[in-house]
Write a protein that holds these residues in place. Structure first.
Motif, PDB file in Angstrom:
ATOM      1  N   PHE A 121     -17.739 -50.492  28.783  1.00 11.11           N
ATOM      2  CA  PHE A 121     -17.965 -51.630  29.663  1.00 11.11           C
ATOM      3  C   PHE A 121     -19.467 -51.796  29.904  1.00 11.11           C
ATOM      4  CE2 PHE A 121     -13.842 -49.770  30.790  1.00 11.11           C
ATOM      5  CZ  PHE A 121     -13.013 -50.855  30.537  1.00 11.11           C
ATOM      6  N   PRO A 122     -19.924 -53.022  30.130  1.00 11.24           N
ATOM      7  CA  PRO A 122     -21.365 -53.225  30.349  1.00 11.24           C
ATOM      8  C   PRO A 122     -21.817 -52.685  31.700  1.00 11.24           C
ATOM      9  CG  PRO A 122     -20.158 -55.291  30.607  1.00 11.24           C
ATOM     10  CD  PRO A 122     -19.163 -54.280  30.114  1.00 11.24           C
ATOM     11  N   LYS A 123     -23.127 -52.561  31.866  1.00 10.68           N
ATOM     12  CA  LYS A 123     -23.687 -52.121  33.143  1.00 10.68           C
ATOM     13  C   LYS A 123     -23.341 -53.138  34.241  1.00 10.68           C
ATOM     14  CE  LYS A 123     -27.540 -49.368  31.371  1.00 10.68           C
ATOM     15  NZ  LYS A 123     -28.991 -49.184  31.291  1.00 10.68           N
ATOM     16  N   ASP A 124     -23.209 -52.611  35.469  1.00  7.33           N
ATOM     17  CA  ASP A 124     -22.846 -53.414  36.648  1.00  7.33           C
ATOM     18  C   ASP A 124     -21.429 -53.969  36.569  1.00  7.33           C
ATOM     19  OD1 ASP A 124     -25.223 -53.095  38.101  1.00  7.33           O
ATOM     20  OD2 ASP A 124     -26.207 -54.661  36.955  1.00  7.33           O
ATOM     21  N   PHE A 125     -20.632 -53.448  35.656  1.00 11.30           N
ATOM     22  CA  PHE A 125     -19.237 -53.881  35.537  1.00 11.30           C
ATOM     23  C   PHE A 125     -18.443 -53.371  36.732  1.00 11.30           C
ATOM     24  CE2 PHE A 125     -14.869 -53.411  33.961  1.00 11.30           C
ATOM     25  CZ  PHE A 125     -14.658 -54.656  33.394  1.00 11.30           C
ATOM     26  N   GLU A 126     -17.563 -54.208  37.273  1.00 13.61           N
ATOM     27  CA  GLU A 126     -16.689 -53.799  38.374  1.00 13.61           C
ATOM     28  C   GLU A 126     -15.387 -53.261  37.781  1.00 13.61           C
ATOM     29  OE1 GLU A 126     -16.133 -56.875  41.230  1.00 13.61           O
ATOM     30  OE2 GLU A 126     -18.271 -57.058  41.679  1.00 13.61           O
ATOM     31  N   TYR A 127     -15.199 -51.956  37.893  1.00 16.09           N
ATOM     32  CA  TYR A 127     -14.042 -51.302  37.282  1.00 16.09           C
ATOM     33  C   TYR A 127     -12.795 -51.518  38.132  1.00 16.09           C
ATOM     34  CZ  TYR A 127     -17.471 -48.714  34.467  1.00 16.09           C
ATOM     35  OH  TYR A 127     -18.477 -48.379  33.616  1.00 16.09           O
ATOM     36  N   ASP A 128     -11.704 -51.838  37.467  1.00 12.87           N
ATOM     37  CA  ASP A 128     -10.394 -51.858  38.113  1.00 12.87           C
ATOM     38  C   ASP A 128      -9.711 -50.529  37.791  1.00 12.87           C
ATOM     39  OD1 ASP A 128      -8.025 -53.261  39.402  1.00 12.87           O
ATOM     40  OD2 ASP A 128      -7.206 -52.743  37.448  1.00 12.87           O
TER      41      ASP A 128
END
Length: 888
Positions: free
Chosen positions: A483-490
């Protein structure tokens, strides 16, 4: 031109390897499949015997694989810059993927057999055989020749030979890697890496800290420094003379520096008669640590340290030296809870006060011994402070004001450091070695993990945390770099992906699901600081994201859809931005033959689903993201969302998906209009992994078919493992029969919302031992005549909806030890038909309700074992009361 300080190899950190699936077990699975599927013939028997004869080779290769993985990790501990070991480890990782692929191939074969059997039972005669033909032939990994319009058995001679050949190829690869590793071990032995018994010597921990700070000034920690000093100067707490003050934070955040400046402050020097600084590090050596404490205490005593091999002698000497004194002990860089062993003898010391500063990355090593109220949790420095530190390291004594161009580039670089002091020092000094725009731009345009720095750099510091993770957690952490940086993980989505890739293993004999274990992994990563919660969202620090990318060794790739962008061939995990044309990335010909599929997310659901969608019998969770009827909260909360419509989304599509897991929402139930569909809905009770179930009738009106909805709810009986049940918009009058039995022993909460016509709650709800919450919203004509509240350990007041039950005839409250609030008179005047009330074993209840005289129909009141009730209501009792029983 690339700066010479940029390394061409992505770090010297070992990539994690998939959990091993034994090769001999693969052979067993194949033999079992062939034995059951193939007709008995001499050639078939000969082939089985040939495979059985190769069992020894498979078992030997399996043992070699285990030993190789252990040897690589042992040698790497000694020499973390050995690139040959990195390459060997990557080869082992590739082999582990090939083994997993073979395992999936065999599982696919078995699942296809199962699907075919289910479909034969479910639909004996397919109305359109050509459709079935197309579904099963479009993706057939075992079809190696012949006409494409002719179905072939997966266990054909050609396909099984392919599997065996793949297994033999894997064995050859393992033998080659084993040969390379033997050569590497010989080289290491020449360097003294193994002792005379062949045992690998433990690598020395190269990081040693002392009480002397390496910097003349500490940046951005004035508040933390003042707070820590103040707590140290306070008198001991009532619990004893030993206090533990934790300093917690990720690697490189400045824990040691803060402790050093506090340790050397004037206030601390004047307050404590004795001080000791111990670098604990990742290997806890109790004797060494105790000896170093004693050595520190002997400074200025005019006596030499005790020469002994007895830990007891050292501890007694320490206790004698701190009698009646204030003693400060710093335990720096703690990695395990073994440090707590030191507290046993310190608590016995007759010191005036003993204060411990413990610095660590993982707060769980503190156990329950820390002073949580005074714990220092270090975060990144402010923009101003990190800039000041960076400028000092980059320019040192040089004049910085004459370099506006470098200032502008430096501001951009500092933005990537996310407040990390160690990163500012590492990168700042690297930039300071060459004060040119070209050099600084090279650094700006590179990833931090590609910078070639010394062994005390930020990546080395963070890698220590990574190496202390268990191998499954290493795999899970590394995967997150896709996932890219600053991605909000679910969390639920990521855990689903971990499961799909085999990172989470089933615990034999445990009732935990893979999702339960995955959530434990997630919480551990969060506790150790690899994942952080920022304003309610899960994110990963940019530096840790860089670490994960370094560890992945090219396994993950973020596809941005740039012109002429090509995806590397060795990529295993791919992230494609939503604006990309996904058809350029991958093409799937037939969804319904992906029997191994466990997670499915459709950003733009098709207008209809394939008729054989129910063949995805291994599916654990899926989402249709384009549902405008559901809020973002619902889309995040539920692991499976399915909206039925009158077109191509039917309840029957879910019928064989018995691996669906977690939280299931089924909407659009008003669109089910015939008995045949209702029969297919009955498969819901076979989904034993579903813990949360919400059933929604959307936009139902008073003139809908009430009897049809009652039949529908009856057919939607869930499995008895259910913990939460929500029913919304149901317009039937009756409760389903399955809710009238006490079979749902684990059910904790029920929500009935907008079920306006529901007339009567089943009495069996009072027999559900785990039920904690019953919410009734938007119900107009509910009839409840008897209510019994029994063994609700945390109940303190009556439910708010109780006054809305005008036909309530009997109320019993029994074994509710915390119950004491009856509500107001106004709340209870809506119970005009209450005839019988019993209160039993409510130990906290002190008075009867003030509104008791206003219950105009009450004729029997029983109060049993309520020891705090001494007085009857001042306004007397209801005039209708005929019997009053007070039993102590």
């Amino acid at each position: 031109m690339v700066s010479p300080v940029l390394s061409g190899i992505a770090g010297a950190i070992l990539a994690p390897i998939l959990p091993q699936f034994a090769l001999n077990k693969l052979l067993d699975s194949l033999l079992e499949y062939l034995s059951r599927d193939q007709p008995s013939s001499s050639s078939h028997v000969d082939r089985l015997q040939q495979l059985e004869n190769e069992r020894k080779a498979f078992e030997e290769a399996n043992l070699k694989l285990e030993i190789l993985q252990d040897d690589v990790r042992r040698l790497h501990k000694r020499d973390k810059q050995n690139k040959r070991l990195i390459l060997i480890n990557n080869k082992l990782r590739d082999v582990s993927y090939q083994i997993k692929d073979l395992k999936d191939d065999l599982e696919y074969m078995e699942l296809q057999r199962k699907v075919e059997e289910i479909n034969l039972q479910d639909e004996p005669a397919d109305k359109n055989p050509s459709t079935a033909l197309q579904l099963f032939s479009s993706i057939n990994p075992w079809q190696t020749g012949g006409s494409s319009d002719k179905r072939r058995r997966l266990s054909s001679s050609q396909s099984t030979d392919d599997i065996v050949n793949k297994m033999r190829t894997i064995i050859e690869q393992i033998n080659c890697i084993h040969s390379e590793m033997r050569s590497e071990m010989k080289l290491d032995a020449l360097k003294g890496g193994y002792d005379s018994c062949g045992q690998h010597q433990a690598a020395e921990n190269k990081r040693v800290t002392t009480s002397s700070p390496s910097e003349s000034k500490i940046y951005g920690r004035d508040n933390e420094q003042s707070r820590l000093i103040q707590v140290l100067l306070n008198d001991p707490n009532e619990s004893g003379n030993v206090s533990v003050l934790p300093v917690v934070g990720m690697g490189g955040i400045g824990k040691t520096t803060l402790a050093q400046f506090v340790f050397n402050s004037t206030e601390i020097a004047n307050h404590f008669e004795k001080k000791a600084w111990i670098c604990v590090s990742d290997y806890f050596d109790r004797f060494r640590i105790t000896k170093e404490i004693l050595d520190s205490l002997c400074i200025g005593e005019g006596s030499s340290s005790t020469v002994t091999t007895s830990c007891d002698v050292l501890e007694r000497k320490i206790k004698s030296l701190v009698i009646g004194k204030k003693f400060l002990l710093v335990l720096d860089d703690v990695w395990s809870d073994e440090w707590q062993e030191l507290l046993n003898f310190l608590r016995c010391a007759q010191a005036k006060a003993i204060k411990l500063i413990v610095t660590c990355r993982d707060p769980r090593v503190l156990g329950g011994l820390a002073d949580w109220q005074n714990q220092i949790n270090l975060k990144g420095l402010s923009d101003e402070d990190i800039w000041s530190l960076f400028m000092k390291c980059a320019f040192a004594d040089k004049i910085a004001d004459n370099s506006p161009e470098l200032h502008a580039i430096g501001k951009q670089i500092v933005g990537k450091l996310k407040g990390s002091p160690l990163a500012a020092k590492t990168v700042g000094r690297l930039l300071g070695s060459c004060l040119t725009e070209e050099h600084w731009k090279d650094i700006l345009e590179s990833d931090l993990w590609k910078l070639k720095t010394d062994e005390e750099g930020i990546m080395s510091a963070l890698a220590l945390s990574y190496y202390h993770l268990r191998q499954p957690l290493q795999l899970c952490f590394t995967f997150c770099s896709v996932f890219p940086k600053d991605f909000e993980y679910d969390m639920d989505s990521v855990i689903g992906m971990w499961i799909v890739h085999g990172y989470i293993q089933e615990i034999e004999g445990s009732s935990k699901t893979l999702e339960d274990t995955g959530e434990e992994y997630w919480l551990e990563l969060e506790a150790r600081g690899f994942i952080e919660k920022v304003y309610g969202c899960f994110k990963m620090h940019d530096l840790l994201h860089d670490l994960a990318r370094s560890v992945s060794h090219g396994e993950t790739y973020i596809y941005e859809g740039r012109k002429d962008e090509e995806i590397p061939k060795d990529v295993c995990h791919l992230f494609a931005h939503s604006f990309c044309d996904l058809e350029l990335v991958c093409k799937t010909k037939s969804l319904c033959t992906l029997y191994l599929l466990k997670v499915l997310k459709l950003m733009r659901p098709p207008p209809t689903l394939p008729s054989r969608f129910h063949n995805l019998i291994n599916l654990r969770r899926f989402h249709m993201h384009d549902y405008s009827y559901f809020t973002n909260y619902l889309r995040r909360f539920y692991s499976v969302i399915y909206q039925i419509n009158s077109g191509g989304y039917q309840i029957a599509h879910l019928r064989n998906m018995n691996e669906l897991t977690g939280k299931l929402l089924i909407g659009g139930l008003q669109n089910i209009g015939n008995t045949e569909e209702m029969i297919k809905a009955k498969y819901l009770k076979e989904k034993h992994h579903i813990k949360v179930l919400s059933l929604i009738w959307n936009n139902t009106s008073d003139d809908c078919k009430h009897d049809l909805q009652e039949q529908m709810l009856e057919a939607l009986e869930p499995h008895s493992n259910l913990k939460y049940l929500g029913i919304y918009g149901y317009m039937g009058f009756k409760s389903p029969n399955w809710l009238m039995t006490p079979k749902f022993q684990r059910l904790e909460a029920i929500m009935l919302n907008g079920c306006r016509k529901w007339a009567r709650l089943p009495a069996a709800l009072g027999l559900l031992p785990s039920l904690k919450s019953l919410e009734l919203l938007g119900i107009e004509n509910m009839t409840i005549e008897d209510m019994e509240i029994d063994s609700c350990q945390d109940l303190e007041t009556l439910p708010a909806w109780l006054p809305r039950l005008p036909l309530l005839n009997k109320l019993i409250i029994r074994v509710c030890p915390k119950f004491k609030s009856w509500g107001t008179k106004e709340e209870m005047t809506a119970l005009p038909n209450l005839h019988y009330m019993e209160i039993d074993s409510c130990e906290d209840m002190e008075t009867l309700p003030a509104w008791l005289p206003h219950l105009s129909s009450l004729n029997k009141l029983i109060i049993t074992e309520c020891p705090k009730i001494h007085l009857l209501p001042q306004n007397n009792l209801p005039s209708s009361l005929e019997k009053l029983h007070l039993i102590e």
